[in-house]
Motif scaffolding. Structure first.
Motif, PDB file in Angstrom:
ATOM      1  N   TRP A 194       0.883  -1.175   0.000  1.00 46.84           N
ATOM      2  CA  TRP A 194       0.000   0.000   0.000  1.00 46.84           C
ATOM      3  C   TRP A 194       0.917   1.219   0.000  1.00 46.84           C
ATOM      4  N   ASN A 195       0.851   1.976  -1.089  1.00 46.79           N
ATOM      5  CA  ASN A 195       1.628   3.218  -1.178  1.00 46.79           C
ATOM      6  C   ASN A 195       0.917   4.182  -2.112  1.00 46.79           C
ATOM      7  N   GLY A 196       1.608   5.208  -2.558  1.00 46.66           N
ATOM      8  CA  GLY A 196       0.980   6.195  -3.421  1.00 46.66           C
ATOM      9  C   GLY A 196       0.623   5.681  -4.796  1.00 46.66           C
ATOM     10  N   HIS A 197       1.163   4.538  -5.192  1.00 46.38           N
ATOM     11  CA  HIS A 197       0.921   3.985  -6.522  1.00 46.38           C
ATOM     12  C   HIS A 197       0.074   2.722  -6.500  1.00 46.38           C
ATOM     13  N   LYS A 198       0.176   1.947  -5.442  1.00 45.23           N
ATOM     14  CA  LYS A 198      -0.543   0.687  -5.361  1.00 45.23           C
ATOM     15  C   LYS A 198      -1.310   0.580  -4.044  1.00 45.23           C
ATOM     16  N   HIS A 199      -2.488   0.003  -4.151  1.00 41.59           N
ATOM     17  CA  HIS A 199      -3.312  -0.258  -2.978  1.00 41.59           C
ATOM     18  C   HIS A 199      -3.841  -1.678  -3.128  1.00 41.59           C
ATOM     19  N   GLU A 200      -3.007  -2.638  -2.817  1.00 46.26           N
ATOM     20  CA  GLU A 200      -3.324  -4.043  -3.024  1.00 46.26           C
ATOM     21  C   GLU A 200      -4.002  -4.637  -1.796  1.00 46.26           C
ATOM     22  N   GLN A 201      -4.750  -5.696  -2.025  1.00 45.57           N
ATOM     23  CA  GLN A 201      -5.414  -6.390  -0.933  1.00 45.57           C
ATOM     24  C   GLN A 201      -4.411  -7.237  -0.139  1.00 45.57           C
ATOM     25  N   ILE A 202      -4.700  -7.410   1.133  1.00 43.50           N
ATOM     26  CA  ILE A 202      -3.874  -8.287   1.957  1.00 43.50           C
ATOM     27  C   ILE A 202      -4.040  -9.721   1.459  1.00 43.50           C
ATOM     28  N   PRO A 203      -2.952 -10.452   1.274  1.00 37.19           N
ATOM     29  CA  PRO A 203      -3.052 -11.826   0.761  1.00 37.19           C
ATOM     30  C   PRO A 203      -3.919 -12.726   1.644  1.00 37.19           C
ATOM     31  N   SER A 204      -4.674 -13.604   1.010  1.00 36.55           N
ATOM     32  CA  SER A 204      -5.516 -14.561   1.737  1.00 36.55           C
ATOM     33  C   SER A 204      -4.759 -15.880   1.882  1.00 36.55           C
ATOM     34  N   THR A 205      -3.690 -15.840   2.628  1.00 38.65           N
ATOM     35  CA  THR A 205      -2.828 -17.007   2.816  1.00 38.65           C
ATOM     36  C   THR A 205      -2.482 -17.149   4.292  1.00 38.65           C
TER      37      THR A 205
END
Length: 291
Positions: A194-205
């Motif tokens: 999560w930063n100014g360029h990407k807002h990815e989901q927390i891995p489901s692992t």
């Protein structure tokens, strides 16, 4: 009507604030917030909405003394603070609750390359671009880069991952992000960011590393899937650090014990930032160099 926010959003002088002040002229509003205000300036819109001041200018003229020796407006001190406390207490209602989480703060010492550090600090030499250092800001940035990019710091993350399979890691600079991403590849652990360029989901692992830049993700979201935050590097802002720690300290977390790991070297720059944090103050580069 209610406005609800994890952080009191009616601050500053933007569109949201103007809209709020306009609406309260015809409707009563209740603000629900865990952080109603960090400074008296944050309370200006609410004070105006309650009729204590006509506008922002009146508040500033009556209560704010600016520092005349800075390039940008900086509050030196407030006056008539007793009045400010009185009117704040007349409109703020504290909602008490039994806090069930227990924070375990751990300061983790990490080594650094003293020879490189002294080349930067004493010789004022930019070891990355092979030239003299321009100013104080660049000097502090480079001292931090020498400290934070040391491979042994990433090695400490690796050790902590063996104990805590799901971790959030806060960082400041892009080179730190790259180090953490490379570490994720090396360990074959699912890694999102999560930063100014990407807002990815927390891995489901069953195990993962979620790397978050302070500036982008210190507030406004939460995670109840882990009990651990690692602060890869320190942030200059006391408030940002506290907000970052709060990402896992939620009412609906299934954990009672929460673990916070602060990676710090005994370099003078890290020690100075830590001292400011311990005093609940922001770190100031110019004050540090003048000491």
């Amino acid at each position: 009507a209610c406005y609800t926010a994890g952080k009191q959003g009616v601050i500053g002088s933007g569109v949201w604030v103007k809209s709020f002040i306009e609406k309260v002229k015809t409707n009563q509003r209740l603000l629900l917030s865990a952080t109603p205000g960090d400074t008296w300036m944050d309370y200006i819109p609410v004070f105006i909405a309650n009729g204590f001041y006509k506008n922002r200018t009146e508040f500033i003229r009556r209560h704010v003394v600016y520092n005349n020796f800075t390039k940008f407006p900086k509050v030196e001190r407030y006056i008539e603070v007793a009045r400010l406390m009185r009117i704040r207490d007349s409109i703020v209602v504290h909602m008490h609750y039994n806090k069930r989480t227990i924070a375990h703060d751990n300061n983790i010492p990490v080594p650094f390359d003293r020879e490189l550090f002294n080349t930067v600090m004493i010789k004022r030499w930019n070891i990355y671009e092979k030239r003299p250092i321009r100013d104080v800001a660049e000097l502090c940035y480079l001292m931090r880069k020498v400290v934070n990019s040391d491979s042994r710091r990433a090695g400490m993350i690796k050790q902590l991952l063996e104990k805590h399979p799901k971790v959030i890691v806060f960082y400041n600079f892009n080179y730190e992000r790259d180090i953490l991403l490379e570490l994720g590849k090396e360990l074959s652990i699912p890694t999102a960011q999560w930063n100014g360029h990407k807002h990815e989901q927390i891995p489901s692992t069953d195990s993962w590393m979620y790397i978050v830049q302070y500036a982008a993700g210190a507030e406004g979201w939460n995670c109840v899937e882990t009990d651990t935050i690692i602060f890869y590097s320190q942030n200059y802002s006391y408030k940002a650090t506290i907000q970052a720690a709060g990402r896992i300290d939620r009412l609906n977390t299934p954990f009672t014990d929460l673990y916070y790991y602060y990676l710090r070297s005994n370099s003078i720059i890290d020690l100075a930032i830590q001292k400011a944090f311990n005093n609940k103050r922001d770190f100031n580069e110019h004050r540090f160099m003048a000491a």
